[in-house]
Motif scaffolding. Structure first.
Motif, PDB file in Angstrom:
ATOM      1  N   THR A 218      -0.507  -9.257   5.497  1.00 48.89           N
ATOM      2  CA  THR A 218      -1.914  -9.538   5.217  1.00 48.89           C
ATOM      3  C   THR A 218      -2.014 -10.965   4.710  1.00 48.89           C
ATOM      4  O   THR A 218      -1.240 -11.372   3.837  1.00 48.89           O
ATOM      5  N   VAL A 219      -2.937 -11.729   5.263  1.00 54.18           N
ATOM      6  CA  VAL A 219      -3.156 -13.107   4.833  1.00 54.18           C
ATOM      7  C   VAL A 219      -4.600 -13.228   4.356  1.00 54.18           C
ATOM      8  O   VAL A 219      -5.539 -12.952   5.110  1.00 54.18           O
ATOM      9  N   SER A 220      -4.764 -13.625   3.104  1.00 45.72           N
ATOM     10  CA  SER A 220      -6.094 -13.808   2.531  1.00 45.72           C
ATOM     11  C   SER A 220      -6.417 -15.288   2.435  1.00 45.72           C
ATOM     12  O   SER A 220      -5.646 -16.071   1.864  1.00 45.72           O
ATOM     13  N   ALA A 221      -7.560 -15.686   3.005  1.00 48.18           N
ATOM     14  CA  ALA A 221      -8.016 -17.078   2.961  1.00 48.18           C
ATOM     15  C   ALA A 221      -8.849 -17.264   1.697  1.00 48.18           C
ATOM     16  O   ALA A 221      -9.996 -16.818   1.624  1.00 48.18           O
ATOM     17  N   LEU A 222      -8.273 -17.915   0.690  1.00 47.04           N
ATOM     18  CA  LEU A 222      -8.924 -18.021  -0.619  1.00 47.04           C
ATOM     19  C   LEU A 222     -10.224 -18.811  -0.575  1.00 47.04           C
ATOM     20  O   LEU A 222     -11.145 -18.553  -1.350  1.00 47.04           O
ATOM     21  N   ASP A 223     -10.309 -19.782   0.323  1.00 48.53           N
ATOM     22  CA  ASP A 223     -11.502 -20.617   0.378  1.00 48.53           C
ATOM     23  C   ASP A 223     -12.674 -19.921   1.055  1.00 48.53           C
ATOM     24  O   ASP A 223     -13.802 -20.441   1.036  1.00 48.53           O
ATOM     25  N   HIS A 224     -12.422 -18.757   1.667  1.00 43.16           N
ATOM     26  CA  HIS A 224     -13.485 -18.090   2.429  1.00 43.16           C
ATOM     27  C   HIS A 224     -13.667 -16.623   2.054  1.00 43.16           C
ATOM     28  O   HIS A 224     -14.617 -15.988   2.515  1.00 43.16           O
ATOM     29  N   GLY A 225     -12.755 -16.066   1.228  1.00 43.84           N
ATOM     30  CA  GLY A 225     -12.899 -14.697   0.779  1.00 43.84           C
ATOM     31  C   GLY A 225     -12.711 -13.652   1.857  1.00 43.84           C
ATOM     32  O   GLY A 225     -13.277 -12.554   1.764  1.00 43.84           O
ATOM     33  N   VAL A 226     -11.922 -13.980   2.886  1.00 49.81           N
ATOM     34  CA  VAL A 226     -11.664 -13.018   3.964  1.00 49.81           C
ATOM     35  C   VAL A 226     -10.161 -12.803   4.094  1.00 49.81           C
ATOM     36  O   VAL A 226      -9.353 -13.677   3.732  1.00 49.81           O
ATOM     37  N   SER A 227      -9.772 -11.635   4.624  1.00 49.74           N
ATOM     38  CA  SER A 227      -8.361 -11.295   4.796  1.00 49.74           C
ATOM     39  C   SER A 227      -8.120 -10.758   6.195  1.00 49.74           C
ATOM     40  O   SER A 227      -9.008 -10.161   6.813  1.00 49.74           O
ATOM     41  N   PHE A 228      -6.888 -10.948   6.655  1.00 47.31           N
ATOM     42  CA  PHE A 228      -6.506 -10.523   7.991  1.00 47.31           C
ATOM     43  C   PHE A 228      -5.160  -9.810   7.920  1.00 47.31           C
ATOM     44  O   PHE A 228      -4.236 -10.300   7.268  1.00 47.31           O
ATOM     45  N   THR A 229      -5.051  -8.653   8.572  1.00 48.46           N
ATOM     46  CA  THR A 229      -3.831  -7.865   8.556  1.00 48.46           C
ATOM     47  C   THR A 229      -3.348  -7.629   9.975  1.00 48.46           C
ATOM     48  O   THR A 229      -4.157  -7.363  10.880  1.00 48.46           O
ATOM     49  N   ALA A 230      -2.038  -7.719  10.179  1.00 52.35           N
ATOM     50  CA  ALA A 230      -1.441  -7.469  11.491  1.00 52.35           C
ATOM     51  C   ALA A 230      -0.085  -6.815  11.302  1.00 52.35           C
ATOM     52  O   ALA A 230       0.537  -6.921  10.244  1.00 52.35           O
ATOM     53  N   GLY A 231       0.380  -6.142  12.352  1.00 48.58           N
ATOM     54  CA  GLY A 231       1.669  -5.464  12.302  1.00 48.58           C
ATOM     55  C   GLY A 231       1.527  -4.061  11.756  1.00 48.58           C
ATOM     56  O   GLY A 231       0.426  -3.568  11.487  1.00 48.58           O
ATOM     57  N   GLY A 232       2.655  -3.388  11.608  1.00 46.17           N
ATOM     58  CA  GLY A 232       2.639  -2.029  11.095  1.00 46.17           C
ATOM     59  C   GLY A 232       4.046  -1.514  10.876  1.00 46.17           C
ATOM     60  O   GLY A 232       5.026  -2.102  11.355  1.00 46.17           O
ATOM     61  N   PHE A 233       4.168  -0.409  10.135  1.00 50.82           N
ATOM     62  CA  PHE A 233       5.469   0.156   9.795  1.00 50.82           C
ATOM     63  C   PHE A 233       5.957   1.099  10.899  1.00 50.82           C
ATOM     64  O   PHE A 233       5.162   1.623  11.685  1.00 50.82           O
ATOM     65  N   ASP A 234       7.258   1.325  10.926  1.00 47.11           N
ATOM     66  CA  ASP A 234       7.868   2.278  11.854  1.00 47.11           C
ATOM     67  C   ASP A 234       8.764   3.198  11.036  1.00 47.11           C
ATOM     68  O   ASP A 234       9.963   2.956  10.880  1.00 47.11           O
ATOM     69  N   GLY A 235       8.159   4.250  10.484  1.00 46.78           N
ATOM     70  CA  GLY A 235       8.899   5.168   9.637  1.00 46.78           C
ATOM     71  C   GLY A 235      10.000   5.904  10.368  1.00 46.78           C
ATOM     72  O   GLY A 235      11.059   6.182   9.797  1.00 46.78           O
ATOM     73  N   ALA A 236       9.772   6.217  11.658  1.00 46.83           N
ATOM     74  CA  ALA A 236      10.791   6.927  12.431  1.00 46.83           C
ATOM     75  C   ALA A 236      12.031   6.054  12.615  1.00 46.83           C
ATOM     76  O   ALA A 236      13.166   6.541  12.514  1.00 46.83           O
ATOM     77  N   LEU A 237      11.824   4.767  12.872  1.00 46.02           N
ATOM     78  CA  LEU A 237      12.978   3.883  13.044  1.00 46.02           C
ATOM     79  C   LEU A 237      13.702   3.682  11.716  1.00 46.02           C
ATOM     80  O   LEU A 237      14.938   3.628  11.679  1.00 46.02           O
ATOM     81  N   ILE A 238      12.947   3.583  10.625  1.00 41.06           N
ATOM     82  CA  ILE A 238      13.568   3.481   9.292  1.00 41.06           C
ATOM     83  C   ILE A 238      14.466   4.684   9.052  1.00 41.06           C
ATOM     84  O   ILE A 238      15.618   4.555   8.610  1.00 41.06           O
ATOM     85  N   ALA A 239      13.960   5.885   9.341  1.00 40.23           N
ATOM     86  CA  ALA A 239      14.750   7.107   9.133  1.00 40.23           C
ATOM     87  C   ALA A 239      16.001   7.096  10.002  1.00 40.23           C
ATOM     88  O   ALA A 239      17.102   7.465   9.551  1.00 40.23           O
ATOM     89  N   ARG A 240      15.864   6.674  11.229  1.00 43.27           N
ATOM     90  CA  ARG A 240      17.024   6.594  12.136  1.00 43.27           C
ATOM     91  C   ARG A 240      18.056   5.604  11.627  1.00 43.27           C
ATOM     92  O   ARG A 240      19.248   5.868  11.618  1.00 43.27           O
ATOM     93  N   SER A 241      17.590   4.436  11.191  1.00 40.27           N
ATOM     94  CA  SER A 241      18.495   3.403  10.708  1.00 40.27           C
ATOM     95  C   SER A 241      19.185   3.816   9.413  1.00 40.27           C
ATOM     96  O   SER A 241      20.391   3.617   9.232  1.00 40.27           O
ATOM     97  N   PHE A 242      18.396   4.396   8.488  1.00 37.69           N
ATOM     98  CA  PHE A 242      18.929   4.724   7.164  1.00 37.69           C
ATOM     99  C   PHE A 242      19.801   5.986   7.160  1.00 37.69           C
ATOM    100  O   PHE A 242      20.378   6.332   6.139  1.00 37.69           O
ATOM    101  N   GLY A 243      19.857   6.680   8.282  1.00 37.95           N
ATOM    102  CA  GLY A 243      20.736   7.829   8.371  1.00 37.95           C
ATOM    103  C   GLY A 243      20.082   9.142   8.049  1.00 37.95           C
ATOM    104  O   GLY A 243      20.752  10.126   7.713  1.00 37.95           O
ATOM    105  N   GLY A 244      18.732   9.220   8.168  1.00 39.81           N
ATOM    106  CA  GLY A 244      18.020  10.441   7.859  1.00 39.81           C
ATOM    107  C   GLY A 244      17.952  11.363   9.066  1.00 39.81           C
ATOM    108  O   GLY A 244      18.340  11.029  10.159  1.00 39.81           O
TER     109      GLY A 244
END
Length: 349
Positions: free
Chosen positions: A323-349
């Protein structure tokens, strides 16, 4: 080993063109504000770590050329708290690291959260593992306030910063004690005697090493922002968090898990100056999902490139969500997302 942020910013030949310079290139005031001393801010943390070594299950001993060595996982057991405190040393004493419970990636229920009072200096001037140290069969990436004393990396020209410390502290991601040649190089580059050097040794497969690597989640975002040519002086503040994986005695597995924690579970919020369009563009390009290599566990990606970091798309090394918030304009932008299934696979769950 942490994310391979010691590689050069430009992408390798097979990774497509180098990102174009960011359109918003001039800092609002033309320069960074006056900076604190990393060496001075980190020194009390280093001394406290040594004083509490027994309680933290660390071993302190004298190494080559009189350098003070802190074993945080080679033969000493170390632990999560040791890793948390070492991560704050990596931040040059300008940041805080906390271990916080979370249900986001259950059952992996602990996040390493990071905040700083000067994210650019703390993360890029100190925490970034940018100093390659090698001699014979030994190799390690160095981070911590000592990097700014040596200032051997071109990055310090962009930061407009160099330290003049009388004592040097570095954190090395290594499973072996550095030889005399490495201590001599550090002493020569920093202009200090061997006895004035403290080297904190954190294997990737240790608990302390795992925590201090995952605590780089904010630093990774700043490094990619720099690679994308976003003006560092526009970055005012930031926070980040990522899940702590279980270590593995297998180096490749351990390295893969610490990378995946950021690539698929890392969350960063940056506060910036400049135009709203520049903030929106940074949010769009910053997450790991913008990379062609995104979507597989890092150990699998790495093995597919014959264990050559420089063949991996450098745009991969960034948090999962930004998330990137532009302080001079009071707006925020969010991109991307989590992958819980891949985390579980990687961490050995």
């Amino acid at each position: 080993m942490s994310l391979p942020t010691s590689q050069p910013d430009p992408a390798p030949a097979d990774a497509g063109p180098t990102p174009a310079p960011h359109p918003d290139t001039a800092p609002p005031d033309g320069a960074f504000p006056r900076r604190p001393s990393l060496a001075r801010a980190a020194a009390p943390l280093v001394e406290a770590l040594v004083a509490d070594a027994e309680a933290l299950r660390l071993t302190v001993f004298t190494g080559p050329n009189g350098a003070r060595m802190v074993d945080a996982g080679i033969t000493a057991p170390g632990g999560l708290e040791a890793g948390r405190r070492i991560a704050e040393i990596c931040l040059g004493g300008l940041g805080r690291v906390a271990l916080a419970p979370s249900e986001r990636f259950a059952p992996w229920g602990t996040l390493a959260s990071v905040s700083t009072c000067d994210p650019v200096l703390a993360c890029l001037g100190s925490q970034y593992a940018g100093w390659s140290l090698a001699a014979g069969d030994f190799f390690a990436l160095g981070s911590g306030p000592g990097r700014a004393t040596a200032a051997v990396e071109p990055l310090f020209e962009d930061l407009g910063y160099r330290e003049r410390g009388e004592r040097v502290a570095l954190v090395l991601e290594t499973a072996s004690v550095p030889p005399a040649a490495v201590v001599e190089e550090i002493a020569a580059r920093c202009g200090v005697a061997g006895r004035d050097i403290t080297l904190i040794l954190t294997p990737t497969s240790s608990l302390a090493g795992t925590v201090q690597i995952v605590a780089r989640v904010l630093e990774v975002a700043l490094h990619k922002a720099h690679a994308l040519h976003f003006p560092l002086a526009h970055i005012v503040d930031g926070v980040g968090a990522a899940p702590i994986p279980p270590p593995s005695p297998d180096f490749l597995t351990a390295m893969g898990r610490t990378n995946d924690a950021t690539l698929y579970g890392g969350d960063v919020h940056l506060f910036v100056r400049g135009t709203a369009a520049a903030a929106q563009d940074l949010a769009r390009r910053l997450p790991s999902g913008a990379s062609r290599d995104h979507g597989r566990p890092f150990a699998e990606i790495f093995a597919g490139y014959e264990c050559d970091f420089y063949k991996v798309d450098p745009l991969l090394f960034s948090p999962a969500r930004v998330t990137v918030s532009a302080l001079d304009h009071g707006v925020s932008f969010t991109a991307g997302g989590f992958d819980g299934a891949l985390i579980a696979r990687s961490f050995g769950g």
